[in-house]
Scaffold this active site. Structure first.
Site, PDB file in Angstrom:
ATOM      1  N   GLU A 147      -3.615 -16.657  -1.487  1.00  0.00           N
ATOM      2  CA  GLU A 147      -3.291 -15.245  -1.250  1.00  0.00           C
ATOM      3  C   GLU A 147      -2.851 -15.063   0.208  1.00  0.00           C
ATOM      4  O   GLU A 147      -1.853 -14.407   0.498  1.00  0.00           O
ATOM      5  CB  GLU A 147      -4.532 -14.382  -1.538  1.00  0.00           C
ATOM      6  CG  GLU A 147      -4.329 -12.931  -1.163  1.00  0.00           C
ATOM      7  CD  GLU A 147      -5.518 -12.038  -1.560  1.00  0.00           C
ATOM      8  OE1 GLU A 147      -6.451 -12.521  -2.218  1.00  0.00           O
ATOM      9  OE2 GLU A 147      -5.483 -10.848  -1.191  1.00  0.00           O
TER      10      GLU A 147
ATOM     11  N   GLN B 294      12.423  -0.582  18.879  1.00  0.00           N
ATOM     12  CA  GLN B 294      12.727  -0.142  20.254  1.00  0.00           C
ATOM     13  C   GLN B 294      14.191  -0.441  20.603  1.00  0.00           C
ATOM     14  O   GLN B 294      14.887   0.397  21.174  1.00  0.00           O
ATOM     15  CB  GLN B 294      11.777  -0.866  21.233  1.00  0.00           C
ATOM     16  CG  GLN B 294      11.788  -0.306  22.627  1.00  0.00           C
ATOM     17  CD  GLN B 294      11.141   1.087  22.706  1.00  0.00           C
ATOM     18  OE1 GLN B 294      10.448   1.521  21.797  1.00  0.00           O
ATOM     19  NE2 GLN B 294      11.413   1.794  23.780  1.00  0.00           N
TER      20      GLN B 294
END
Ligand SMILES: Cc1cc2nc3c(=O)[nH]c(=O)nc-3n(C[C@H](O)[C@H](O)[C@H](O)COP(=O)(O)OP(=O)(O)OC[C@H]3O[C@@H](n4cnc5c(N)ncnc54)[C@H](O)[C@@H]3O)c2cc1C
Length: 377
Positions: free
Chosen positions: A240, A334
């Site tokens: 997982e 950004q």
């Protein structure tokens, strides 16, 4: 330095995945996000293209391919178009639900459930987390009481990936002998689904609450042995977490590529953004970090294939790659300026989708608990 993980067969498979992504994913992404659900037809198409349940043995309709590099190809191609919700649904299905069945289902159960995981007709989910217990699963309250022919299951689960669509849910519950795993199927009396949860990101993912009220689970739907739930969980967590690490790495690589393209095009003060030294160095640092990280994540894939990936190394990979994903995407937003904050830009969607990567599959703080226990024992 390019990754050397993949061979010719994987590259051929990439072409199939690429076509699936372009034809069956890209045109639908906005609608899925609005509807907070991925079409079932997409799962069926993925099944037809041979993209689901690769590890299912041939006798149950699968390809019997346990080489995890094929799953990784799928992850990298889906990340390339920023389809994180689909990625998390496929990962929960293949890396978690199917993995439990492959490991612990008996022959009759495999014959009943595995073929649907190959065709996409059966969507799987795993229900461990509850409103009062997530990191500390020993605190879960769901319980199953033995009755004639099976068990009565009571309790509720939350934050369940594919919670609305799932046909088969593996439920983690208390029994007198410890924790056990029960397979609850669509249509069982007393099994209901709550609303689609309103999340920060992963908008196309049908994450939901599930309720179990006196649900009769026949003996034939107990997965593995009674009381072995925690042991099974520990065995399954490395895969997982490897899946989440690859999703993080793949997203970091994709967003870095989009951002490099953007700063080469966009101009300010009469020059390309790419020609200012601060963004250029920032991208150089991120490119370095992404390549170095890829070497570790690739190595984890090889270790998994060899059967030697440890829970500790999987925890490191999950925490590292998802933090890097965050760092790259934050810089990507950004460097896109105001456009980076607009959801019509993939970088903005990647930003909201990525946040959960440091939370689910065990939070990154829990990953560091695992690492420190190994380091300092
Ligand atoms: C979108 C989404 C999808 C999900 N899908 C599934 C799913 O399919 N199936 C499923 O079962 N669950 C799923 N989850 C649940 C997820 O795995 C849990 O949210 C996660 O494990 C954290 O548990 P919690 O939310 O109870 O947080 P808590 O355990 O309450 O943690 C709160 C904070 O305390 C910190 N903390 C807790 N214990 C420690 C410790 N020992 N040391 C240091 N810090 C600690 C945590 O790191 C966190 O920052 C999903 C969650 C989300 C948001």
């Amino acid at each position: 330095m390019e990754s050397v993980l993949f061979e010719e067969d994987h590259e051929a498979y990439r072409q199939v995945v690429h076509q699936f992504v372009e034809r069956s994913v890209v045109p639908h992404q906005d609608r899925w996000a609005e509807e907070r659900l991925i079409d079932r037809a997409t799962w069926l198409e993925a099944g037809r293209q041979g993209l689901l349940g690769l590890a299912v043995p041939e006798e149950f309709g699968g390809a019997g391919v346990t080489d995890y590099r094929f799953r990784a190809v799928l992850q990298y191609e889906i990340a390339r178009v920023g389809a994180s919700s689909l990625q998390s649904g496929f990962s929960t299905n293949d890396d978690i639900a199917l993995n439990y069945l492959l490991r612990h289902a008996d022959a009759e159960q495999k014959a009943r459930w595995l073929p649907g995981f190959v065709t996409g007709e059966t969507i799987g989910a795993i229900a461990m987390t509850e409103p009062g217990a997530g990191s500390d699963l020993r605190g879960i309250k769901a319980s199953a009481t033995a009755v004639d022919g099976g068990w009565r299951l009571n309790g509720s689960k939350t934050f369940i990936t594919s919670g609305i669509l799932a046909d088969l849910v593996i439920v983690f519950a208390n029994t007198t002998d410890g924790f056990s795993l029960f397979v609850v199927e669509e249509g069982f009396d007393g099994f209901t689904r709550g609303r689609k949860l309103d999340k920060v990101g992963l908008h196309a993912q049908d994450t939901a609450e599930l309720f179990f009220e006196d649900v009769f689970v026949p003996r034939a739907n107990l997965l593995g042995e009674l009381g072995q739930g925690l042991t099974y969980l520990k065995q399954s967590l490395p895969l997982e977490r490897l899946g989440i690490a690859i999703a993080g790495q793949a997203s970091a690589e994709a967003v870095l590529a989009w951002t490099v393209d953007y700063v080469k095009e966009r101009t300010a003060f009469g020059q390309r953004i790419a020609d200012f030294q601060v963004p250029a160095h920032q991208l150089a640092h991120l490119r370095t970090a992404v390549e170095v990280s890829r070497a570790y994540v690739d190595r984890c894939v090889s270790e998994y294939n060899a059967g030697t990936l440890t829970a500790v190394d999987a925890a490191k990979a999950k925490a590292w790659a998802t933090q890097l994903q965050h760092d790259v995407i934050d810089a990507g937003v950004q460097l896109h300026g105001g456009y980076g904050y607009m959801l019509e830009y993939p970088v903005a969607r990647a930003f909201i989708d990525a946040r959960v990567q440091r939370i689910y599959g065990g939070t990154n703080e829990i990953m560091m608990e695992i690492v420190q226990k190994d380091l300092l024992r």
